[in-house]
Scaffold this motif. Structure first.
Motif, PDB file in Angstrom:
ATOM      1  N   SER A  13      42.019 107.906  23.864  1.00 40.02           N
ATOM      2  CA  SER A  13      42.143 106.614  24.550  1.00 40.02           C
ATOM      3  C   SER A  13      43.393 105.869  24.095  1.00 40.02           C
ATOM      4  O   SER A  13      44.036 105.166  24.890  1.00 40.02           O
ATOM      5  N   MET A  14      43.761 106.024  22.827  1.00 38.63           N
ATOM      6  CA  MET A  14      45.002 105.427  22.336  1.00 38.63           C
ATOM      7  C   MET A  14      46.206 106.011  23.072  1.00 38.63           C
ATOM      8  O   MET A  14      47.142 105.290  23.448  1.00 38.63           O
ATOM      9  N   LEU A  15      46.189 107.332  23.277  1.00 41.79           N
ATOM     10  CA  LEU A  15      47.274 107.963  24.020  1.00 41.79           C
ATOM     11  C   LEU A  15      47.306 107.456  25.459  1.00 41.79           C
ATOM     12  O   LEU A  15      48.376 107.162  26.008  1.00 41.79           O
ATOM     13  N   LEU A  16      46.128 107.330  26.063  1.00 47.68           N
ATOM     14  CA  LEU A  16      46.058 106.828  27.438  1.00 47.68           C
ATOM     15  C   LEU A  16      46.598 105.399  27.543  1.00 47.68           C
ATOM     16  O   LEU A  16      47.318 105.069  28.488  1.00 47.68           O
ATOM     17  N   VAL A  17      46.258 104.561  26.581  1.00 46.06           N
ATOM     18  CA  VAL A  17      46.780 103.194  26.571  1.00 46.06           C
ATOM     19  C   VAL A  17      48.297 103.218  26.480  1.00 46.06           C
ATOM     20  O   VAL A  17      49.008 102.479  27.187  1.00 46.06           O
ATOM     21  N   GLY A  18      48.819 104.079  25.599  1.00 47.24           N
ATOM     22  CA  GLY A  18      50.258 104.183  25.443  1.00 47.24           C
ATOM     23  C   GLY A  18      50.964 104.668  26.698  1.00 47.24           C
ATOM     24  O   GLY A  18      52.125 104.342  26.931  1.00 47.24           O
ATOM     25  N   LEU A  19      50.222 105.443  27.506  1.00 45.43           N
ATOM     26  CA  LEU A  19      50.779 105.949  28.758  1.00 45.43           C
ATOM     27  C   LEU A  19      50.585 104.980  29.921  1.00 45.43           C
ATOM     28  O   LEU A  19      50.946 105.283  31.052  1.00 45.43           O
ATOM     29  N   GLY A  20      49.984 103.816  29.622  1.00 53.54           N
ATOM     30  CA  GLY A  20      49.807 102.800  30.646  1.00 53.54           C
ATOM     31  C   GLY A  20      48.626 103.033  31.559  1.00 53.54           C
ATOM     32  O   GLY A  20      48.662 102.651  32.742  1.00 53.54           O
ATOM     33  N   ALA A  21      47.555 103.636  31.024  1.00 59.50           N
ATOM     34  CA  ALA A  21      46.391 103.965  31.856  1.00 59.50           C
ATOM     35  C   ALA A  21      45.600 102.732  32.293  1.00 59.50           C
ATOM     36  O   ALA A  21      44.783 102.820  33.206  1.00 59.50           O
ATOM     37  N   GLY A  22      45.783 101.606  31.603  1.00 55.87           N
ATOM     38  CA  GLY A  22      45.148 100.379  32.070  1.00 55.87           C
ATOM     39  C   GLY A  22      43.950  99.919  31.259  1.00 55.87           C
ATOM     40  O   GLY A  22      43.681 100.424  30.160  1.00 55.87           O
ATOM     41  N   VAL A  23      43.210  98.965  31.840  1.00 51.67           N
ATOM     42  CA  VAL A  23      42.156  98.272  31.095  1.00 51.67           C
ATOM     43  C   VAL A  23      40.980  99.175  30.759  1.00 51.67           C
ATOM     44  O   VAL A  23      40.307  98.965  29.747  1.00 51.67           O
ATOM     45  N   ASP A  24      40.690 100.161  31.576  1.00 50.69           N
ATOM     46  CA  ASP A  24      39.576 101.062  31.266  1.00 50.69           C
ATOM     47  C   ASP A  24      39.848 101.821  29.967  1.00 50.69           C
ATOM     48  O   ASP A  24      38.954 101.991  29.132  1.00 50.69           O
ATOM     49  N   ALA A  25      41.067 102.287  29.800  1.00 50.62           N
ATOM     50  CA  ALA A  25      41.435 102.983  28.573  1.00 50.62           C
ATOM     51  C   ALA A  25      41.365 102.041  27.376  1.00 50.62           C
ATOM     52  O   ALA A  25      40.929 102.431  26.280  1.00 50.62           O
ATOM     53  N   GLU A  26      41.772 100.802  27.565  1.00 52.29           N
ATOM     54  CA  GLU A  26      41.698  99.817  26.483  1.00 52.29           C
ATOM     55  C   GLU A  26      40.240  99.558  26.097  1.00 52.29           C
ATOM     56  O   GLU A  26      39.918  99.420  24.911  1.00 52.29           O
ATOM     57  N   ARG A  27      39.365  99.506  27.096  1.00 47.66           N
ATOM     58  CA  ARG A  27      37.941  99.290  26.816  1.00 47.66           C
ATOM     59  C   ARG A  27      37.379 100.447  25.997  1.00 47.66           C
ATOM     60  O   ARG A  27      36.667 100.233  25.004  1.00 47.66           O
TER      61      ARG A  27
END
Length: 307
Positions: free
Chosen positions: A272-286
């Motif tokens: 999920s940290m990688l996804l956040v870094g890739l700009g995946a959005g609020v779902d990844a942050e959650r």
């Protein structure tokens, strides 16, 4: 206790069902199914109890249950001041710390892991004993390399990885029996992981992809879901240098879902940290925040303040 007793190397009796189930949780197809209950103490099978405690700690750590894992590792360390099982326990403790960013503290445990098996070559008489000795040393060396990497010491990390690679080459050429069941495959996977991570830190994405892919292929052979998931996480990270982020995003999302399905909270957090870094959005942050909270509830403490 004799510092080099046979019980610190291997088990001469057939493993009971409990050990087989624990192995499946630590290094097999069911990482979400950690058998509960105390490890029995059996006369003449001291190593059996040590192995079961270590396997349980590995499986619990994979689920983010840090306090429970450390309890098992503490019991192994209390068994004696040196030996293969103590070395593996120290390396595992270091791995748990490293997951949370405590690289400097982890290096102390990895150093102890290496020291615990110093001078044991002359008493490693069987193929099984030699394999356990090499495995413990490789775990310590790759751990020390990852610790150095986490502190920005890339040259030191590379030297330690070279030592581990040399040890595996010598072991492979010098004792064909070591290439039997298991065959130090887990150690080769770990070497590929840290080599890929070191390449990523150096900006060498091509080399990172080579070793991440190698780790993934070996993980398939090894049969460990957890190793497969982590290898694919590294593959996703190694894809982030391209202009098209879709391949990295897709693989990272898949890793996140598989980690969730098997209760691998630390790996889900990392994905999920990688996804956040890739700009995946609020779902990844959650998901990132949920996993971080779960890690803390499990007894993990991050080295830095989390987002």
């Amino acid at each position: 206790m004799s510092i080099l007793s046979n019980s610190e190397f291997e088990i001469d009796t057939a493993p009971p069902a409990a050990a087989l189930s624990l192995h499946a949780a630590a290094f097999g197809r069911s990482p979400e199914s950690v058998p509960v209950g105390a490890v029995p103490t059996r006369d003449g099978c001291a190593a059996q109890g040590l192995e079961e405690r270590w396997l349980r700690a590995v499986a619990l750590g994979g689920q983010g249950r840090y306090s429970a894992a450390r309890t098992q590792l503490a019991e192994v360390r209390r068994s004696g001041s040196r030996g293969v099982w103590v070395s593996l326990a120290e390396s595992t403790e270091a791995s748990l710390l490293r997951q949370l960013g405590w690289h400097r503290v982890a290096a102390v445990h990895d150093g102890r892991a290496l020291a615990a098996v110093a001078g044991m070559d002359s008493v490693a008489r069987t193929a099984g004993q030699r394999a356990r000795l090499v495995a413990a040393r490789c775990d310590a060396l790759t751990g020390l390399a990852a610790d150095a990497l986490g502190r920005g010491r890339l040259a030191q990390a590379r030297r330690l990885l070279e030592r581990c690679a040399d040890l595996l080459v010598v072991s492979r050429s010098g004792d064909d029996e070591l290439q039997g069941e298991g065959g130090l495959l887990r150690q080769r996977i770990r070497l590929s992981w840290v080599t890929a991570e070191t390449a990523l830190a150096s900006g060498d994405f091509e080399t990172a992809r080579v070793f991440a892919t190698r780790g993934a292929a070996d993980s398939e052979r090894f049969g460990s879901v957890r190793h497969q998931v982590k290898s694919d996480l590294l593959r996703a990270a190694a894809l982030t240098d391209g202009a098209d982020r879709a391949p990295a995003l897709g693989l990272a999302a898949d890793v996140c879902d598989r980690a969730a399905a098997h209760g691998l909270i630390p790996l889900r957090w990392a994905a999920s940290m990688l996804l956040v870094g890739l700009g995946a959005g609020v779902d990844a942050e959650r998901v990132r925040n949920e996993c971080a909270t779960a890690v803390e509830h499990g007894g993990g403490r991050f080295a830095t303040i989390r987002p």
